[in-house]
Scaffold this active site. Structure first.
Site, PDB file in Angstrom:
ATOM      1  N   ASP A   1      42.481  34.713  29.727  1.00 44.37           N
ATOM      2  CA  ASP A   1      42.885  35.932  30.425  1.00 44.37           C
ATOM      3  C   ASP A   1      43.436  35.504  31.782  1.00 44.37           C
ATOM      4  OD1 ASP A   1      42.923  38.754  31.163  1.00 44.37           O
ATOM      5  OD2 ASP A   1      41.170  38.291  32.392  1.00 44.37           O
TER       6      ASP A   1
ATOM      7  N   ASP B   1      43.887  37.955  35.278  1.00 40.39           N
ATOM      8  CA  ASP B   1      43.189  38.532  36.425  1.00 40.39           C
ATOM      9  C   ASP B   1      41.679  38.458  36.216  1.00 40.39           C
ATOM     10  OD1 ASP B   1      43.106  40.007  38.949  1.00 40.39           O
ATOM     11  OD2 ASP B   1      42.313  41.646  37.745  1.00 40.39           O
TER      12      ASP B   1
ATOM     13  N   ASP C   1      36.921  37.600  31.476  1.00 39.82           N
ATOM     14  CA  ASP C   1      35.912  38.165  32.375  1.00 39.82           C
ATOM     15  C   ASP C   1      35.572  39.607  32.056  1.00 39.82           C
ATOM     16  OD1 ASP C   1      38.516  39.069  33.352  1.00 39.82           O
ATOM     17  OD2 ASP C   1      37.431  39.785  35.115  1.00 39.82           O
TER      18      ASP C   1
END
Length: 257
Positions: free
Chosen positions: A36, A38, A183
């Site tokens: 991922d 951000d 995250d």
């Protein structure tokens, strides 16, 4: 989800060839890692989501992209541009995650492919890569233009298919030879449903996901993955085979909340 979910906990043979030979480890070989952006490659910029919802006049738990795609076709471009404007402004303050370069250099040294699957659009993704990782290659890069987005496993499966063609894999096992690092619950769910092992980059906001059934392992910084991959990946969190050190990392973050 893939037709046959891999057994849990997920395991991969050590990337250290000497250790692999010495231990006689017959676990599957890791073929690539999907990241991922951000909150994973760069530090979280969660304030963006509140700004996006305000600009679109929506509230939680409405998914931002689902909302945009639900609008009349004539209104979608304007709504999407509001989101992109916020992302362009935020990208100027991007900060790399601790251990970012160290992990990427290690993966390159071991010949492990790197891909990206993100709900961001391409401009902030390219800004991060050219600013912080100019010597490192990520391919394929799946951004917002690819549909359906995470938490669908489609993006990860697309990457797996591209890699299988490039490497002439004898069989296409979906995402079962991959790790998804992220995250968010979208990252963990997309990876899990693709059949990939999942690694949560844990922080004060997402620590509750450390014990989620879709999370195989959690780390506090990206380069924590290096010794794990060298020795052989074994998923623990959420599958009742917790390693004390890994569990302690998650609990240490939870205690700070």
């Amino acid at each position: 989800m893939t037709e046959e979910s891999p057994s849990r906990p997920r395991r991969f043979a050590p990337l250290d060839p000497e250790r692999r030979e010495k231990d006689g480890n017959d676990g599957p070989l890791l073929k690539g890692i999907v990241f991922d952006v951000d909150g994973t490659l760069c530090e979280p910029q969660n304030y963006m989501f509140a700004e996006m919802r305000a600009s679109l006049n929506i509230e939680k738990p409405t998914d931002i992209l689902d909302h945009v795609y639900s609008l009349p076709a004539s209104d979608q471009d304007a709504a999407m541009e509001k989101i992109r404007t916020i992302e362009r402004n935020a990208m100027r303050s991007q900060k790399p995650q601790v251990g970012l370069v160290e992990l990427m250099e290690y993966l390159d040294s071991r010949g492990i492919r790197k891909g990206i699957c993100t709900r961001n659009f391409d401009t902030p993704v390219n800004h991060l890569l050219t600013t912080f990782l100019p010597r490192h290659t990520f391919h394929p890069i799946v951004t917002r233009e690819f549909r359906p987005p995470k938490p669908s496993p489609a993006g990860i499966l697309h990457i797996a298919k591209q890699w299988s063609v490039a490497d002439n894999w004898a069989t296409d096992d979906g995402g079962q030879s991959l790790i998804m690092v992220g995250d968010s619950i979208d990252d963990m769910t997309a990876g899990y449903q693709a059949g990939a092992a999942t690694v949560l980059l844990v922080n004060e906001v997402n620590a509750h996901l450390a014990t989620h059934e879709h999370t195989d392992l959690c780390v506090r910084r990206l380069d924590d993955l290096i010794p794990i991959l060298e020795k052989g990946f074994v998923g623990q969190i959420g599958w009742r085979e917790e390693n004390a050190d890994t569990r302690a990392q998650a609990e240490a973050v939870l205690e700070k909340q």
